[in-house]
Scaffold this motif. Structure first.
Motif, PDB file in Angstrom:
ATOM      1  N   VAL A  87       1.265  -1.357   0.174  1.00  0.00           N
ATOM      2  CA  VAL A  87      -0.545   0.193  -0.445  1.00  0.00           C
ATOM      3  C   VAL A  87       1.264   1.816  -0.003  1.00  0.00           C
ATOM      4  CG1 VAL A  87      -1.378   1.732   1.376  1.00  0.00           C
ATOM      5  CG2 VAL A  87      -1.910  -1.121   1.399  1.00  0.00           C
ATOM      6  N   ASN A 471      -1.774  -1.653  -3.870  1.00  0.00           N
ATOM      7  CA  ASN A 471      -3.268  -1.552  -3.220  1.00  0.00           C
ATOM      8  C   ASN A 471      -4.684  -2.229  -3.485  1.00  0.00           C
ATOM      9  OD1 ASN A 471      -3.846   0.118  -1.275  1.00  0.00           O
ATOM     10  ND2 ASN A 471      -3.643   2.301  -2.239  1.00  0.00           N
ATOM     11  N   LYS A 474      -8.739  -2.053  -3.091  1.00  0.00           N
ATOM     12  CA  LYS A 474      -9.618  -0.562  -3.677  1.00  0.00           C
ATOM     13  C   LYS A 474     -10.210  -0.128  -4.550  1.00  0.00           C
ATOM     14  CE  LYS A 474      -7.008   0.217   0.583  1.00  0.00           C
ATOM     15  NZ  LYS A 474      -5.935   0.594   0.553  1.00  0.00           N
TER      16      LYS A 474
END
Ligand SMILES: Cc1cc2nc3c(=O)[nH]c(=O)nc-3n(C[C@H](O)[C@H](O)[C@H](O)COP(=O)(O)OP(=O)(O)OC[C@H]3O[C@@H](n4cnc5c(N)ncnc54)[C@H](O)[C@@H]3O)c2cc1C
Length: 503
Positions: A87, A471, A474
Motif C-alpha cells: 500500500v 493496493n 481498493k
C-alpha cells in the motif's frame, strides 16, 4: 467510530501465522533496507493505521520508509517474491481510505523522498520527489514569481505523489485545471521492478497517453518516484467577491449564470449557512452568517483585468438575486475570505464530534436540485449536513455530521453518503470529484459502472500488476462484491469490508 479490519480478536492460530509471516517478510526486507527504514512493532506502525478516513483502521504488518528509487525497486522485489500486498502512502491525508493498510501487507511510505530535484524558471517546470508537500512546491517557486496551481485544502500537508494518485483538485482548478492538467511527466516503478517514465517534457508525448491513465489510479498501477509539474506565473493581483443569497437554490443558479456569461473565475466556491456558521467563530473570515448561502468568486490577472472581471461578476450575481456583495479591499482581506473556506473541514469539529466528508461531482445546472435532495435526506437519516464545495466544478463536499458514540449513527451517515452519491449518478454526475474511490466508495462504483466497464478497469490493472499486489481491494469492486451489494441495497443492509489475510 473505529472499524478495525479484520476483527481485533484474530483467532490465536491466525495471529501466530501473521507474526511468523511478519518475521519472514521483515527478514527479507532487512537485506535491502537499513533497519531504521523498517517498522514492524505495533507501537511504531500504529500511526499508519488509517488515512483521513479515520473511521476505518487496520494495523499494517510492516511499514517501510525507503529514501531512494533504488530502495523502492528493492522493496517491490521482496514483496513480489513473497507475494505481499503493498500500500503506497504519502502524507495519509486521503479521505477515501486509499492508503489504509492491509493486515498482511506492507505500507510503503514516501516520507523520506521529499527533495525538490530541480526548479527550472525558464521552462516553468519543477522536478520533485513524491513525498514533497504540495505547498512546498509553490513556496520554492515563489522566488521566480511562479507557483503550482492545483491547491487542495490539505496542501500544507499532502504530497505530490498522493496528488498524482488521486488526481487532486482545489479552489483554483476551475481556471487552471486538476493535477492531470498540471503534470508533464511521472516516473514510477512497476511491481515488476521496472522504472517507467510516462509523459515527457513536451506538452504531448508520443504513443498512448498512459500518463492520463496513471494519474488518478490510486496507487494500484505503480509507485510514483518523481514528478515533473508545470508552474504558472503568479497573477499580478487577485480579488475575491463574497456574494450572499437568501436561498441556496438561487446561489446555485448564480454559479451556472457566471459560467454561462463566459466568465471563468480563478475560484468559485459555495458554503451553505451551516458551513458559514461553523467556520465564522473559528476563523473570523467576515462571512455573512445570516445568508442561506455565500459564494466566493475570485478574479486574478492584471489590475485592469481584475477590475473588469469583478464588475462583470458583480453584475451577474446581482441579476441572479444576490442580497449582498462584498469585494476584498486588500490582499489580507482576500486571504481572510479564503481562510474560512480552507478551514471548513476542521471547523466541522466545533459543531459535531464526527463528520463524514463525501465527494461527488454533478453537472453545474443540477446543483440546486441536488442540494434540495440532500436537505430532504437530512430528515430521512436524522443527521445534519454542511455543504461547502467547489461550486464552479460542480464538485460537492457534503459533510455529514454525526456522533460515533451514538449507536447506529455512523451506519446512518454511511447510508446517507451512499444515497448522495447515487443521486449524483442519477443526475448525470460521478461518485468522486477529487478524493478518489479507495475503500470508501467501492460499492458506489457498482452504481456508477456496468460489469463490463468494471471488467475493463480490471484488465488495465492486470496489465500493470498481474498478481494484484499493488493496493489491492481498493477502487475497483469485484463483480461478486457488486452482486452482494445489489442484494444488500434491496434489503437495506450494509456490506462489511472483508480484508482477510491471504497467506
Ligand atoms: C482537511 C482536508 C482537506 C482536503 N481537501 C482536498 C481538496 O481540496 N482537494 C482534493 O483533491 N483533496 C483534498 N483532500 C484529500 C487529500 O488531501 C488528497 O487526496 C491528497 O492528494 C492526498 O495526498 P497524500 O499525500 O496525503 O496521500 P495519501 O493519503 O497518503 O494517499 C492517497 C492515495 O495515493 C496513493 N499514493 C500515495 N503516494 C503514492 C505514490 N508515491 N505512488 C503511488 N501511489 C501513491 C495511496 O496509496 C492512496 O491510494 C483533503 C483532505 C483533508 C484531510
Amino acid at each position: 467510530m473505529n472499524t478495525v479490519l479484520p476483527d481485533p480478536g484474530l483467532p490465536a492460530e491466525m495471529a501466530a501465522a501473521l507474526a511468523a509471516r511478519r518475521e519472514q517478510v521483515a527478514a527479507a526486507l532487512r537485506h535491502v533496507l537499513p533497519s531504521g527504514a523498517i517498522l514492524s512493532a505495533p507501537e511504531d506502525t500504529r500511526p499508519y493505521e488509517c488515512d483521513g478516513l479515520a473511521a476505518y483502521r487496520q494495523l499494517p504488518m510492516i511499514v517501510v520508509l525507503p529514501d531512494s528509487e533504488a530502495q523502492i525497486v528493492a522493496v517491490l522485489g521482496v514483496c513480489r517474491e513473497l507475494n505481499v500486498p503493498v500500500v503506497p502512502r504519502g502524507a495519509g491525508t486521503g479521505l477515501s481510505g486509499g492508503a489504509m493498510p492491509i493486515a498482511d501487507g506492507v505500507v510503503l511510505s514516501t516520507a523520506r523522498l521529499n527533495r525538490i530535484v530541480r526548479m527550472d524558471a525558464y521552462s516553468r517546470t519543477a522536478v520533485v520527489q513524491p513525498g514533497v508537500r504540495n505547498l512546498a512546491i509553490s513556496e520554492a517557486a515563489a522566488q521566480h514569481r511562479l507557483y503550482y496551481a492545483p491547491d487542495p485544502s490539505s496542501q500544507i500537508a499532502c504530497t505530490i505523489g498522493g496528488n498524482v494518485a488521486e488526481n487532486s483538485g482545489g479552489v483554483h482548478c476551475l481556471k487552471y485545471g486538476l493535477t492531470v492538467h498540471n503534470v508533464l511527466r511521472v516516473r514510477m516503478v512497476t511491481i515488476d521492478g521496472d522504472v517507467v517514465e510516462l509523459g515527457g517534457d513536451a506538452l504531448d508525448a508520443p504513443g498512448l497517453d498512459l500518463l492520463s491513465v496513471f494519474i488518478g489510479s490510486e496507487g494500484m498501477l505503480g509507485i510514483v518516484t518523481e514528478v515533473t509539474v508545470k508552474l504558472v506565473p503568479k497573477p499580478a493581483t487577485a480579488r475575491v467577491i463574497m456574494a450572499s443569497f437568501d436561498e441556496v437554490v438561487a446561489g446555485c443558479e448564480a454559479v451556472a449564470a457566471l459560467i454561462a456569461a463566459g466568465i471563468i473565475p480563478a475560484g468559485l466556491e459555495m458554503m451553505d449557512q451551516t458551513s458559514s456558521r461553523m467556520v465564522e467563530p473559528f476563523v473570523q473570515a467576515g462571512y455573512d452568517t445570516d445568508a442561506a448561502a455565500i459564494l466566493l468568486c475570485e478574479a486574478d490577472g492584471t489590475a485592469e483585468e481584475v477590475e473588469e472581471e469583478i464588475a462583470r461578476m458583480s453584475a451577474v450575481l446581482q441579476t441572479a438575486g444576490a442580497s449582498a456583495i462584498a469585494v476584498s479591499q486588500s490582499e489580507a482581506e482576500r486571504l481572510k475570505f479564503w481562510s474560512g473556506r480552507k478551514n471548513a473541514f476542521p471547523a466541522a469539529g466545533r459543531i459535531s464530534p464526527d463528520y463524514y466528508c463525501m465527494d461527488g461531482t454533478i453537472p453545474r445546472k443540477r446543483l440546486g436540485e441536488v442540494l434540495t435532495g440532500i436537505a430532504r435526506m437530512e430528515s430521512k437519516y436524522g443527521l445534519r449536513c454542511a455543504n461547502v464545495f467547489h461550486a464552479g466544478d460542480g464538485n460537492l463536499h457534503p459533510l455529514i455530521l454525526f456522533n460515533a458514540n451514538i449507536p447506529d449513527e455512523f451506519e446512518r451517515a454511511e447510508a446517507f453518503g451512499a444515497e448522495i452519491l447515487a443521486l449524483c449518478v442519477a443526475v448525470g454526475g460521478t461518485i468522486t470529484g477529487e478524493h478518489g474511490v479507495g475503500i470508501e466508495k467501492i460499492d458506489s462504483m457498482c452504481v456508477q459502472f456496468a460489469p463490463s466497464e468494471l471488467a475493463a478497469f480490471f484488465s488495465v490493472k492486470r496489465a500493470f500488476d498481474p498478481a494484484g499486489l499493488l493496493n489491492p481491494d481498493k477502487a475497483i469492486p469485484t463483480l461478486n462484491r457488486c452482486a452482494e451489494f445489489g442484494k444488500m441495497r434491496v434489503s437495506g443492509g450494509a456490506l462489511p469490508f472483508a480484508h482477510l489475510p491471504r497467506f
